[in-house]
Design a protein around this motif. Structure first.
Motif, PDB file in Angstrom:
ATOM      1  N   ALA A 157      -8.176  -7.812  -6.263  1.00  0.00           N
ATOM      2  CA  ALA A 157      -8.239  -7.100  -7.719  1.00  0.00           C
ATOM      3  C   ALA A 157      -7.656  -5.610  -7.917  1.00  0.00           C
ATOM      4  CB  ALA A 157      -9.820  -7.049  -7.883  1.00  0.00           C
ATOM      5  N   GLU A 158      -7.809  -4.754  -6.603  1.00  0.00           N
ATOM      6  CA  GLU A 158      -7.414  -3.572  -6.893  1.00  0.00           C
ATOM      7  C   GLU A 158      -6.130  -3.055  -6.410  1.00  0.00           C
ATOM      8  OE1 GLU A 158     -10.063  -0.471  -5.938  1.00  0.00           O
ATOM      9  OE2 GLU A 158     -12.116  -1.702  -6.416  1.00  0.00           O
ATOM     10  N   LEU A 159      -5.557  -4.009  -5.582  1.00  0.00           N
ATOM     11  CA  LEU A 159      -4.265  -3.721  -4.719  1.00  0.00           C
ATOM     12  C   LEU A 159      -3.301  -4.797  -5.495  1.00  0.00           C
ATOM     13  CD1 LEU A 159      -4.400  -3.411  -0.825  1.00  0.00           C
ATOM     14  CD2 LEU A 159      -3.909  -1.433  -2.778  1.00  0.00           C
ATOM     15  N   GLY A 160      -3.761  -5.827  -5.945  1.00  0.00           N
ATOM     16  CA  GLY A 160      -2.876  -6.840  -6.238  1.00  0.00           C
ATOM     17  C   GLY A 160      -2.181  -7.764  -5.330  1.00  0.00           C
ATOM     18  N   ALA A 194       0.664  -1.152   0.019  1.00  0.00           N
ATOM     19  CA  ALA A 194      -0.050  -0.144  -0.176  1.00  0.00           C
ATOM     20  C   ALA A 194       0.844   1.303   0.090  1.00  0.00           C
ATOM     21  CB  ALA A 194      -0.970   0.007   1.316  1.00  0.00           C
ATOM     22  N   VAL A 195       1.897   1.123   0.572  1.00  0.00           N
ATOM     23  CA  VAL A 195       2.854   2.406   0.570  1.00  0.00           C
ATOM     24  C   VAL A 195       3.181   2.871  -0.794  1.00  0.00           C
ATOM     25  CG1 VAL A 195       5.347   3.242   0.923  1.00  0.00           C
ATOM     26  CG2 VAL A 195       3.971   1.971   3.106  1.00  0.00           C
ATOM     27  N   GLY A 196       3.570   2.131  -1.719  1.00  0.00           N
ATOM     28  CA  GLY A 196       3.882   2.554  -2.969  1.00  0.00           C
ATOM     29  C   GLY A 196       2.622   2.427  -4.153  1.00  0.00           C
ATOM     30  N   HIS A 197       1.323   2.204  -3.651  1.00  0.00           N
ATOM     31  CA  HIS A 197       0.402   1.963  -4.666  1.00  0.00           C
ATOM     32  C   HIS A 197      -0.518   3.350  -4.836  1.00  0.00           C
ATOM     33  CE1 HIS A 197      -2.854  -0.159  -6.514  1.00  0.00           C
ATOM     34  NE2 HIS A 197      -2.123  -1.349  -6.578  1.00  0.00           N
ATOM     35  N   THR A 198      -1.105   3.246  -5.896  1.00  0.00           N
ATOM     36  CA  THR A 198      -1.882   4.533  -6.083  1.00  0.00           C
ATOM     37  C   THR A 198      -3.484   4.340  -5.572  1.00  0.00           C
ATOM     38  OG1 THR A 198      -2.540   3.736  -8.308  1.00  0.00           O
ATOM     39  CG2 THR A 198      -0.403   5.206  -8.116  1.00  0.00           C
ATOM     40  N   ALA A 199      -3.895   3.316  -5.045  1.00  0.00           N
ATOM     41  CA  ALA A 199      -5.098   3.076  -4.652  1.00  0.00           C
ATOM     42  C   ALA A 199      -5.646   3.866  -3.559  1.00  0.00           C
ATOM     43  CB  ALA A 199      -5.443   1.691  -4.591  1.00  0.00           C
ATOM     44  N   SER A 200      -6.586   4.013  -3.173  1.00  0.00           N
ATOM     45  CA  SER A 200      -7.109   4.438  -1.905  1.00  0.00           C
ATOM     46  C   SER A 200      -8.410   4.013  -1.597  1.00  0.00           C
ATOM     47  CB  SER A 200      -7.703   6.382  -2.062  1.00  0.00           C
ATOM     48  OG  SER A 200      -6.534   6.806  -2.462  1.00  0.00           O
ATOM     49  N   GLY A 201      -8.819   4.187  -0.334  1.00  0.00           N
ATOM     50  CA  GLY A 201     -10.266   3.574   0.121  1.00  0.00           C
ATOM     51  C   GLY A 201      -9.733   2.402   1.156  1.00  0.00           C
ATOM     52  N   GLN A 207     -17.614 -16.938  17.975  1.00  0.00           N
ATOM     53  CA  GLN A 207     -17.740 -18.467  17.638  1.00  0.00           C
ATOM     54  C   GLN A 207     -19.152 -18.852  17.285  1.00  0.00           C
ATOM     55  OE1 GLN A 207     -16.447 -21.370  20.016  1.00  0.00           O
ATOM     56  NE2 GLN A 207     -15.054 -20.299  21.378  1.00  0.00           N
ATOM     57  N   THR A 208     -19.989 -17.834  17.203  1.00  0.00           N
ATOM     58  CA  THR A 208     -21.445 -18.253  17.014  1.00  0.00           C
ATOM     59  C   THR A 208     -22.234 -17.193  15.845  1.00  0.00           C
ATOM     60  OG1 THR A 208     -22.541 -16.848  18.649  1.00  0.00           O
ATOM     61  CG2 THR A 208     -22.172 -19.083  19.257  1.00  0.00           C
ATOM     62  N   GLY A 209     -21.876 -15.918  15.862  1.00  0.00           N
ATOM     63  CA  GLY A 209     -22.433 -14.855  14.980  1.00  0.00           C
ATOM     64  C   GLY A 209     -21.600 -14.296  13.987  1.00  0.00           C
ATOM     65  N   GLN A 210     -20.210 -14.061  14.324  1.00  0.00           N
ATOM     66  CA  GLN A 210     -19.544 -13.527  13.277  1.00  0.00           C
ATOM     67  C   GLN A 210     -19.666 -13.881  11.765  1.00  0.00           C
ATOM     68  OE1 GLN A 210     -15.731 -11.557  14.872  1.00  0.00           O
ATOM     69  NE2 GLN A 210     -15.095 -13.214  13.960  1.00  0.00           N
ATOM     70  N   ARG A 211     -19.404 -12.825  11.109  1.00  0.00           N
ATOM     71  CA  ARG A 211     -19.410 -13.110   9.492  1.00  0.00           C
ATOM     72  C   ARG A 211     -17.921 -13.079   9.342  1.00  0.00           C
ATOM     73  NH1 ARG A 211     -24.156 -13.737  11.000  1.00  0.00           N
ATOM     74  NH2 ARG A 211     -25.830 -13.064   9.776  1.00  0.00           N
ATOM     75  N   GLY A 212     -17.720 -13.427   8.008  1.00  0.00           N
ATOM     76  CA  GLY A 212     -16.150 -13.594   7.486  1.00  0.00           C
ATOM     77  C   GLY A 212     -16.169 -12.439   6.668  1.00  0.00           C
ATOM     78  N   ALA A 213     -14.996 -12.099   6.093  1.00  0.00           N
ATOM     79  CA  ALA A 213     -14.718 -10.931   5.405  1.00  0.00           C
ATOM     80  C   ALA A 213     -14.167 -11.567   3.808  1.00  0.00           C
ATOM     81  CB  ALA A 213     -13.606 -10.009   5.951  1.00  0.00           C
ATOM     82  N   ASP A 214     -14.608 -10.512   2.825  1.00  0.00           N
ATOM     83  CA  ASP A 214     -14.278 -10.991   1.354  1.00  0.00           C
ATOM     84  C   ASP A 214     -12.892 -10.292   1.112  1.00  0.00           C
ATOM     85  OD1 ASP A 214     -14.086 -11.549  -1.486  1.00  0.00           O
ATOM     86  OD2 ASP A 214     -16.203 -11.194  -1.598  1.00  0.00           O
ATOM     87  N   ASN A 215     -12.026 -10.900   0.442  1.00  0.00           N
ATOM     88  CA  ASN A 215     -10.556 -10.244   0.185  1.00  0.00           C
ATOM     89  C   ASN A 215     -10.861  -9.729  -1.376  1.00  0.00           C
ATOM     90  OD1 ASN A 215      -9.935 -12.731  -1.031  1.00  0.00           O
ATOM     91  ND2 ASN A 215      -8.453 -13.175   0.274  1.00  0.00           N
ATOM     92  N   ALA A 216     -11.695  -9.803  -2.227  1.00  0.00           N
ATOM     93  CA  ALA A 216     -11.678  -9.859  -3.290  1.00  0.00           C
ATOM     94  C   ALA A 216     -11.124  -8.531  -3.893  1.00  0.00           C
ATOM     95  CB  ALA A 216     -13.209 -10.119  -4.118  1.00  0.00           C
ATOM     96  N   LYS A 217     -11.614  -7.396  -3.211  1.00  0.00           N
ATOM     97  CA  LYS A 217     -11.053  -6.030  -3.523  1.00  0.00           C
ATOM     98  C   LYS A 217      -9.629  -5.781  -3.468  1.00  0.00           C
ATOM     99  CE  LYS A 217     -12.048  -1.095  -2.588  1.00  0.00           C
ATOM    100  NZ  LYS A 217     -12.680  -0.148  -1.695  1.00  0.00           N
ATOM    101  N   ALA A 218      -9.177  -6.548  -2.615  1.00  0.00           N
ATOM    102  CA  ALA A 218      -7.830  -6.274  -2.274  1.00  0.00           C
ATOM    103  C   ALA A 218      -7.145  -7.112  -3.292  1.00  0.00           C
ATOM    104  CB  ALA A 218      -7.380  -6.889  -0.940  1.00  0.00           C
TER     105      ALA A 218
END
Length: 308
Positions: free
Chosen positions: A288-291, A220-227, A275-286
Protein backbone atom coordinates in the motif's frame (compact mmCIF):
# COMPACT_ATOMS: atom_id res chain seq x y z
CA UNK A 1 21.17 10.20 -7.27
CA UNK A 2 24.45 9.40 -5.60
CA UNK A 3 24.00 6.12 -3.70
CA UNK A 4 26.42 4.39 -1.37
CA UNK A 5 25.76 0.64 -1.25
CA UNK A 6 27.23 -1.03 1.82
CA UNK A 7 27.37 -4.80 1.35
CA UNK A 8 27.59 -4.74 -2.43
CA UNK A 9 29.10 -8.25 -2.58
CA UNK A 10 26.43 -9.88 -0.40
CA UNK A 11 23.38 -11.88 -1.44
CA UNK A 12 21.16 -8.79 -1.82
CA UNK A 13 23.97 -6.48 -2.93
CA UNK A 14 24.80 -8.66 -5.94
CA UNK A 15 21.25 -8.16 -7.22
CA UNK A 16 20.82 -4.58 -6.06
CA UNK A 17 23.93 -3.04 -7.58
CA UNK A 18 22.94 -3.55 -11.23
CA UNK A 19 19.34 -2.52 -10.47
CA UNK A 20 20.50 0.81 -9.07
CA UNK A 21 22.82 1.47 -11.99
CA UNK A 22 20.08 0.57 -14.45
CA UNK A 23 18.00 3.31 -12.85
CA UNK A 24 20.84 5.74 -13.60
CA UNK A 25 21.97 6.21 -10.01
CA UNK A 26 25.66 6.87 -9.43
CA UNK A 27 26.57 3.92 -7.20
CA UNK A 28 29.58 3.72 -4.93
CA UNK A 29 30.11 0.23 -3.53
CA UNK A 30 31.36 0.09 0.05
CA UNK A 31 33.29 -3.14 0.64
CA UNK A 32 35.73 -4.41 3.25
CA UNK A 33 38.31 -5.17 0.57
CA UNK A 34 38.60 -3.64 -2.92
CA UNK A 35 37.01 -5.83 -5.58
CA UNK A 36 37.91 -5.06 -9.19
CA UNK A 37 35.06 -7.23 -10.48
CA UNK A 38 32.35 -4.95 -9.11
CA UNK A 39 30.57 -3.05 -11.86
CA UNK A 40 30.03 0.05 -9.74
CA UNK A 41 30.69 3.69 -10.60
CA UNK A 42 33.16 3.79 -7.73
CA UNK A 43 34.42 1.54 -4.94
CA UNK A 44 35.52 2.52 -1.44
CA UNK A 45 36.90 0.13 1.16
CA UNK A 46 36.13 0.29 4.88
CA UNK A 47 34.99 -1.89 7.75
CA UNK A 48 31.75 -0.89 9.46
CA UNK A 49 33.44 -1.54 12.80
CA UNK A 50 36.22 0.99 12.05
CA UNK A 51 34.38 4.26 12.71
CA UNK A 52 37.11 6.70 11.54
CA UNK A 53 37.88 4.72 8.39
CA UNK A 54 34.18 4.33 7.62
CA UNK A 55 33.51 8.03 8.11
CA UNK A 56 36.30 8.89 5.67
CA UNK A 57 35.10 6.38 3.06
CA UNK A 58 31.49 7.54 3.21
CA UNK A 59 32.54 11.19 3.03
CA UNK A 60 34.58 10.42 -0.10
CA UNK A 61 31.50 8.94 -1.77
CA UNK A 62 29.36 12.05 -1.11
CA UNK A 63 26.13 10.01 -1.04
CA UNK A 64 22.61 11.35 -1.07
CA UNK A 65 21.34 7.90 -0.06
CA UNK A 66 23.09 5.23 2.00
CA UNK A 67 21.91 1.62 1.62
CA UNK A 68 22.87 -0.79 4.42
CA UNK A 69 22.89 -4.45 3.32
CA UNK A 70 25.76 -5.67 5.51
CA UNK A 71 25.79 -8.82 7.65
CA UNK A 72 28.64 -11.06 8.78
CA UNK A 73 26.95 -14.42 8.19
CA UNK A 74 29.63 -15.74 5.85
CA UNK A 75 31.62 -18.15 8.05
CA UNK A 76 35.35 -17.72 8.54
CA UNK A 77 37.39 -20.93 8.69
CA UNK A 78 37.12 -22.49 12.15
CA UNK A 79 34.11 -20.41 13.24
CA UNK A 80 31.49 -21.98 15.43
CA UNK A 81 27.85 -21.23 14.70
CA UNK A 82 27.73 -19.08 17.83
CA UNK A 83 30.74 -17.03 16.67
CA UNK A 84 29.12 -16.35 13.29
CA UNK A 85 25.91 -15.09 14.88
CA UNK A 86 27.77 -13.17 17.57
CA UNK A 87 29.84 -11.37 14.94
CA UNK A 88 26.73 -10.53 12.92
CA UNK A 89 25.00 -9.21 16.03
CA UNK A 90 28.01 -6.97 16.70
CA UNK A 91 27.92 -5.64 13.13
CA UNK A 92 24.19 -4.97 13.42
CA UNK A 93 24.63 -3.03 16.64
CA UNK A 94 27.98 -1.24 16.37
CA UNK A 95 28.44 -1.26 12.59
CA UNK A 96 24.98 0.16 11.97
CA UNK A 97 25.53 2.96 14.49
CA UNK A 98 28.84 3.81 12.81
CA UNK A 99 27.24 3.81 9.36
CA UNK A 100 24.35 6.03 10.42
CA UNK A 101 26.81 8.47 12.01
CA UNK A 102 28.98 8.47 8.88
CA UNK A 103 25.94 8.99 6.64
CA UNK A 104 24.83 11.97 8.69
CA UNK A 105 28.32 13.53 8.66
CA UNK A 106 28.52 13.06 4.88
CA UNK A 107 25.26 14.95 4.38
CA UNK A 108 23.16 11.99 3.21
CA UNK A 109 19.44 12.69 3.19
CA UNK A 110 18.20 9.09 3.33
CA UNK A 111 19.20 5.71 4.74
CA UNK A 112 17.78 2.32 3.75
CA UNK A 113 18.61 -0.65 5.98
CA UNK A 114 17.85 -4.35 5.95
CA UNK A 115 16.27 -6.25 8.81
CA UNK A 116 14.40 -9.56 9.11
CA UNK A 117 10.67 -10.27 9.09
CA UNK A 118 10.84 -13.51 11.08
CA UNK A 119 12.15 -11.96 14.31
CA UNK A 120 8.70 -11.24 15.73
CA UNK A 121 7.28 -12.71 18.93
CA UNK A 122 5.03 -15.70 18.06
CA UNK A 123 1.84 -14.27 19.54
CA UNK A 124 -1.42 -13.84 17.67
CA UNK A 125 -1.31 -14.45 14.00
CA UNK A 126 -0.97 -16.38 11.87
CA UNK A 127 0.28 -13.27 9.99
CA UNK A 128 1.96 -10.45 11.88
CA UNK A 129 2.41 -6.88 10.69
CA UNK A 130 5.17 -4.38 11.40
CA UNK A 131 3.69 -3.45 14.79
CA UNK A 132 4.27 -6.92 16.24
CA UNK A 133 6.93 -6.93 19.00
CA UNK A 134 10.31 -8.48 18.31
CA UNK A 135 11.16 -11.76 20.07
CA UNK A 136 13.93 -10.32 22.23
CA UNK A 137 13.16 -12.68 25.10
CA UNK A 138 13.28 -15.89 23.03
CA UNK A 139 14.20 -18.94 25.16
CA UNK A 140 17.26 -19.69 23.02
CA UNK A 141 20.37 -17.62 23.79
CA UNK A 142 21.57 -17.39 20.18
CA UNK A 143 18.19 -16.37 18.80
CA UNK A 144 17.63 -13.89 21.63
CA UNK A 145 21.05 -12.33 20.89
CA UNK A 146 20.19 -12.14 17.19
CA UNK A 147 16.81 -10.50 17.74
CA UNK A 148 18.15 -8.02 20.29
CA UNK A 149 20.76 -6.95 17.75
CA UNK A 150 18.04 -6.59 15.10
CA UNK A 151 16.02 -4.45 17.53
CA UNK A 152 19.09 -2.26 18.15
CA UNK A 153 19.70 -1.92 14.40
CA UNK A 154 16.12 -0.83 13.78
CA UNK A 155 16.13 1.62 16.70
CA UNK A 156 19.40 3.16 15.50
CA UNK A 157 18.22 3.58 11.92
CA UNK A 158 14.72 4.79 12.77
CA UNK A 159 16.18 7.21 15.31
CA UNK A 160 17.96 9.03 12.47
CA UNK A 161 14.83 10.96 11.57
CA UNK A 162 16.88 13.73 9.97
CA UNK A 163 17.94 11.37 7.16
CA UNK A 164 14.56 9.83 6.27
CA UNK A 165 15.12 6.27 7.55
CA UNK A 166 13.49 3.19 6.12
CA UNK A 167 13.89 -0.39 7.36
CA UNK A 168 13.09 -3.33 5.11
CA UNK A 169 12.33 -6.56 6.96
CA UNK A 170 13.13 -9.29 4.46
CA UNK A 171 11.55 -12.71 4.71
CA UNK A 172 13.56 -15.92 4.34
CA UNK A 173 15.60 -15.31 1.22
CA UNK A 174 15.78 -17.91 -1.51
CA UNK A 175 17.45 -17.86 -4.90
CA UNK A 176 21.06 -17.72 -6.06
CA UNK A 177 23.70 -17.76 -3.29
CA UNK A 178 21.13 -18.29 -0.53
CA UNK A 179 20.71 -21.27 1.79
CA UNK A 180 17.62 -22.31 -0.19
CA UNK A 181 19.50 -22.45 -3.48
CA UNK A 182 19.64 -26.06 -4.67
CA UNK A 183 23.38 -25.97 -3.89
CA UNK A 184 22.97 -24.02 -0.63
CA UNK A 185 23.06 -25.43 2.90
CA UNK A 186 19.33 -26.07 3.16
CA UNK A 187 19.04 -27.19 -0.45
CA UNK A 188 21.78 -29.75 0.08
CA UNK A 189 20.30 -30.94 3.39
CA UNK A 190 16.95 -31.51 1.69
CA UNK A 191 18.55 -33.18 -1.31
CA UNK A 192 20.39 -35.63 0.96
CA UNK A 193 17.35 -36.31 3.15
CA UNK A 194 19.00 -34.67 6.16
CA UNK A 195 16.36 -32.05 6.96
CA UNK A 196 13.48 -33.73 8.82
CA UNK A 197 9.96 -32.40 9.28
CA UNK A 198 9.56 -31.48 12.94
CA UNK A 199 6.39 -31.98 14.98
CA UNK A 200 3.18 -30.81 13.32
CA UNK A 201 5.09 -28.66 10.81
CA UNK A 202 2.61 -25.81 11.31
CA UNK A 203 5.24 -23.08 11.69
CA UNK A 204 4.98 -20.50 8.91
CA UNK A 205 7.83 -19.22 6.78
CA UNK A 206 7.40 -16.03 4.78
CA UNK A 207 9.79 -16.37 1.87
CA UNK A 208 10.98 -13.73 -0.58
CA UNK A 209 12.93 -14.27 -3.76
CA UNK A 210 16.26 -12.47 -3.48
CA UNK A 211 15.64 -10.37 -6.58
CA UNK A 212 12.30 -9.21 -5.18
CA UNK A 213 14.10 -8.15 -2.00
CA UNK A 214 16.58 -6.18 -4.11
CA UNK A 215 13.72 -4.60 -6.07
CA UNK A 216 12.22 -3.40 -2.78
CA UNK A 217 15.53 -1.82 -1.76
CA UNK A 218 15.89 -0.13 -5.15
CA UNK A 219 12.36 1.22 -4.81
CA UNK A 220 13.07 2.50 -1.31
CA UNK A 221 16.09 4.50 -2.50
CA UNK A 222 13.91 6.94 -4.41
CA UNK A 223 10.77 6.76 -2.28
CA UNK A 224 9.58 9.28 0.27
CA UNK A 225 8.23 6.75 2.80
CA UNK A 226 9.88 6.15 6.15
CA UNK A 227 9.42 3.45 8.77
CA UNK A 228 9.42 -0.35 8.78
CA UNK A 229 8.15 -2.56 5.97
CA UNK A 230 7.80 -6.34 5.66
CA UNK A 231 9.24 -7.51 2.35
CA UNK A 232 7.81 -11.00 1.90
CA UNK A 233 5.88 -12.90 -0.73
CA UNK A 234 2.11 -13.33 -0.75
CA UNK A 235 1.88 -16.89 0.55
CA UNK A 236 3.40 -17.64 3.97
CA UNK A 237 3.80 -21.41 3.98
CA UNK A 238 3.81 -24.02 6.76
CA UNK A 239 6.76 -26.37 7.00
CA UNK A 240 4.53 -29.39 6.34
CA UNK A 241 3.93 -27.87 2.89
CA UNK A 242 7.18 -26.24 1.80
CA UNK A 243 9.61 -28.87 3.07
CA UNK A 244 8.05 -31.91 1.36
CA UNK A 245 7.29 -29.72 -1.67
CA UNK A 246 10.89 -28.61 -1.94
CA UNK A 247 12.09 -32.20 -1.58
CA UNK A 248 9.77 -33.24 -4.40
CA UNK A 249 11.08 -30.47 -6.67
CA UNK A 250 14.64 -31.58 -5.98
CA UNK A 251 13.82 -35.24 -6.56
CA UNK A 252 14.93 -35.85 -2.97
CA UNK A 253 13.63 -38.36 -0.41
CA UNK A 254 10.48 -37.42 1.47
CA UNK A 255 11.55 -35.74 4.75
CA UNK A 256 11.36 -37.95 7.82
CA UNK A 257 8.93 -36.87 10.53
CA UNK A 258 10.37 -36.49 14.01
CA UNK A 259 9.01 -35.17 17.34
CA UNK A 260 9.75 -31.67 18.57
CA UNK A 261 12.20 -32.75 21.27
CA UNK A 262 14.35 -34.63 18.77
CA UNK A 263 14.04 -31.77 16.29
CA UNK A 264 15.51 -29.33 18.81
CA UNK A 265 18.44 -31.67 19.43
CA UNK A 266 19.14 -32.23 15.74
CA UNK A 267 18.36 -28.80 14.26
CA UNK A 268 18.82 -26.49 17.24
CA UNK A 269 16.12 -24.43 18.86
CA UNK A 270 15.52 -22.09 15.91
CA UNK A 271 15.41 -24.86 13.31
CA UNK A 272 12.65 -26.60 15.26
CA UNK A 273 10.86 -23.36 16.12
CA UNK A 274 10.75 -22.29 12.47
CA UNK A 275 8.86 -25.47 11.62
CA UNK A 276 6.50 -25.48 14.60
CA UNK A 277 5.90 -22.04 16.11
CA UNK A 278 7.03 -19.27 13.79
CA UNK A 279 4.43 -16.81 12.48
CA UNK A 280 4.20 -15.42 8.98
CA UNK A 281 4.62 -11.77 7.99
CA UNK A 282 2.04 -9.53 6.33
CA UNK A 283 3.20 -7.50 3.30
CA UNK A 284 0.09 -5.26 3.08
CA UNK A 285 1.93 -2.12 4.25
CA UNK A 286 4.69 -2.47 1.65
CA UNK A 287 2.09 -3.00 -1.05
CA UNK A 288 0.00 0.00 0.00
CA UNK A 289 2.64 2.55 1.00
CA UNK A 290 5.69 1.60 -1.05
CA UNK A 291 3.86 0.28 -4.08
CA UNK A 292 6.05 -2.83 -3.92
CA UNK A 293 4.74 -6.18 -5.05
CA UNK A 294 6.66 -9.43 -5.27
CA UNK A 295 7.16 -10.58 -8.85
CA UNK A 296 7.17 -14.15 -7.47
CA UNK A 297 4.12 -14.52 -5.25
CA UNK A 298 4.85 -18.05 -3.97
CA UNK A 299 8.09 -19.83 -3.00
CA UNK A 300 7.26 -22.83 -5.20
CA UNK A 301 7.21 -20.76 -8.39
CA UNK A 302 10.60 -19.21 -7.59
CA UNK A 303 12.27 -22.39 -6.42
CA UNK A 304 11.11 -24.18 -9.58
CA UNK A 305 13.23 -21.73 -11.59
CA UNK A 306 16.31 -22.52 -9.49
CA UNK A 307 15.84 -26.29 -9.58
CA UNK A 308 15.25 -26.63 -13.31
Amino acid sequence: MRVLLAGATGVIGRELLPLLRREKHHVTALVRRPDSDLEADAVVAADLLDAPGLTAAVAAAKPEVVVHQVTALRPVSGDTRWEVFERTAHVRRVGTANLVDAARKAGARRIVAQSIAFATTPEGGPLLDENAPLYVDAPDAMWSMTVRAVADLEATVLGAEDIAPIVLRYGSLYGQYTQYDASGAIGQAVRLGRLPLVGDGCGLTSFVQVRDAALAAALAVGHTASGVFNIVDNEPTPAHSWLPGYAELLGAPEPKRIPLELGERLLGWYGAYQQTGQRGADNAKARAELGWRPTVSCWRDGVCEVVR
